[in-house]
Design an enzyme around this catalytic site. Structure first.
Site, short mmCIF file in Angstrom:
data_model
loop_
_atom_site.label_atom_id
_atom_site.label_comp_id
_atom_site.label_asym_id
_atom_site.label_seq_id
_atom_site.Cartn_x
_atom_site.Cartn_y
_atom_site.Cartn_z
N LYS A 53 0.51 -1.47 0.13
CA LYS A 53 0.13 0.03 -0.32
C LYS A 53 1.15 1.15 0.14
O LYS A 53 0.77 2.76 -0.82
CB LYS A 53 -0.60 0.07 1.31
N GLN A 97 -4.41 -2.01 10.19
CA GLN A 97 -4.24 -2.96 9.28
C GLN A 97 -5.24 -4.43 9.46
O GLN A 97 -4.28 -4.33 11.13
CB GLN A 97 -2.88 -3.39 8.65
N ASP A 120 -11.04 1.85 4.22
CA ASP A 120 -11.67 0.91 4.30
C ASP A 120 -12.88 0.67 4.49
O ASP A 120 -13.27 -0.29 3.82
CB ASP A 120 -10.40 0.19 5.75
#
Ligand code: NDP
Length: 288
Positions: A53, A97, A120
């Protein structure tokens, strides 16, 4: 005839190319989109995903900041970092994450990310907007699946879509997005009875369970579109999906490979959400 193999890298490349103009326009207005990633612990797969990312951010001219915390981080310490990032006007998107190391409450952390920075799309506001068919940040992997279907002219309307897996990050939001596209959706999970039969009735079969090669050719209808979301590291160290690729490709009409299918889309959609967050902030500022 064997299935056409979906090229996720190419579709993701097109999405990223389209983002370049939006990023340039933001920069002309003095804004560089900024994504703050939080990585807790030393899980090798998570480290790899975050590094990937970070690389994509650099390629696109998005500022990527990674906060690396030890696995001993407490819930309160993580909450404090999220509060700091929420308050930091230079940060447009926040990504934590997953999975977090055992003992940390993921849902509590997801709920604490400011809705305007929830790139997200896992927070309750983003998921609520999805349920209500309102604009908002869409979870990246499910949104990526829809982009793949669009790129290969697969219209879900009127089709039977079967989603195997009901997680908050993949199965549930994907089911809602397919429903939004007027598919008739069946959601399966570990307690589903007659799973093979349900899968065989799918025109579009999407699988996100985390079990290598679990979906065999006898579970697939001839000519079905099969989207393999699973990413599993097998003993050789190679990556494998949840679908028995070689056999299913003889039966399906379209099939995603692993790697190179859904994975690249997840990152592209994260970048798109970060750009969207920066654009929204600019609009909010102009309205004040
Ligand atoms: P979870 O572990 O959160 O969820 C797995 C789901 O699969 C659960 O709903 C579970 O059912 C269901 N399941 C497990 N075993 C079976 C079975 N035998 N039959 C039917 N259903 C079953 O996983 P995630 O959703 O987070 O991830 C799934 C996979 O997708 C993983 O391989 C992950 O690495 C991958 N992934 C890939 C991404 C990408 O970018 N391509 C992004 C995110 C994930 P139940 O609810 O009953 O337990």
């Amino acid at each position: 005839m064997p299935a056409t193999i979906i090229d996720g890298k190419q579709v993701a490349g097109e999405i990223k190319a389209a983002l370049a103009a939006r990023i340039a326009s933001l920069r002309e207005q003095g804004i560089q989109p900024c994504l703050a990633a939080v990585l807790v612990g030393d899980d090798p797969a998570s480290q790899k995903y975050v590094a990937s990312k970070e690389r994509t951010c650099t390629q696109l001219g998005i500022k990527g900041i990674v906060h690396r915390l030890p696995s001993t981080t407490s819930q309160d310490e993580l909450r404090a970092l999220i509060a700091e990032l929420n308050a930091d006007a230079s940060v447009h998107g926040i990504l934590v994450q997953l999975p977090l190391p055992g003992g940390l409450d993921e849902k509590d952390i997801m709920e604490r990310i400011a809705p305007g920075k929830d790139v997200d799309g896992f927070g309750p506001v983003s998921l609520g907007h999805l349920v209500m068919d309102q604009p908002g940040f869409l979870a990246c992997t499910p949104h990526g699946v829809i982009k793949l279907l669009d790129a290969y002219q697969v219209d879900p309307a009127g089709k039977h879509a079967v989603v195997v897996g009901r997680s908050i990050i993949v199965g549930k939001p994907l089911s809602l997005l397919l429903l939004r596209r007027n598919a008739t959706v069946t959601i399966c999970h570990s307690k589903t009875a007659g799973l093979a039969e349900v899968c065989r009735s799918a025109d579009i079969l999407c699988v996100a369970i985390g079990k290598p090669g679990f979906i065999t050719a006898d579970m697939v209808k001839a000519g079905a579109v099969v989207i393999d979301i699973g990413i599993n590291v097998v003993t050789s160290g190679a990556l494998r999906g949840d679908v028995d690729f070689e056999r299913v490709r003889q039966k399906a009409s379209l099939l995603t490979p692993v790697p190179g299918g859904v994975g690249p889309l997840t990152i592209a959609m994260l970048m798109q959400n970060t750009v969207l967050a920066a654009e929204q902030r600019l609009r909010d500022q102009a309205q004040r």
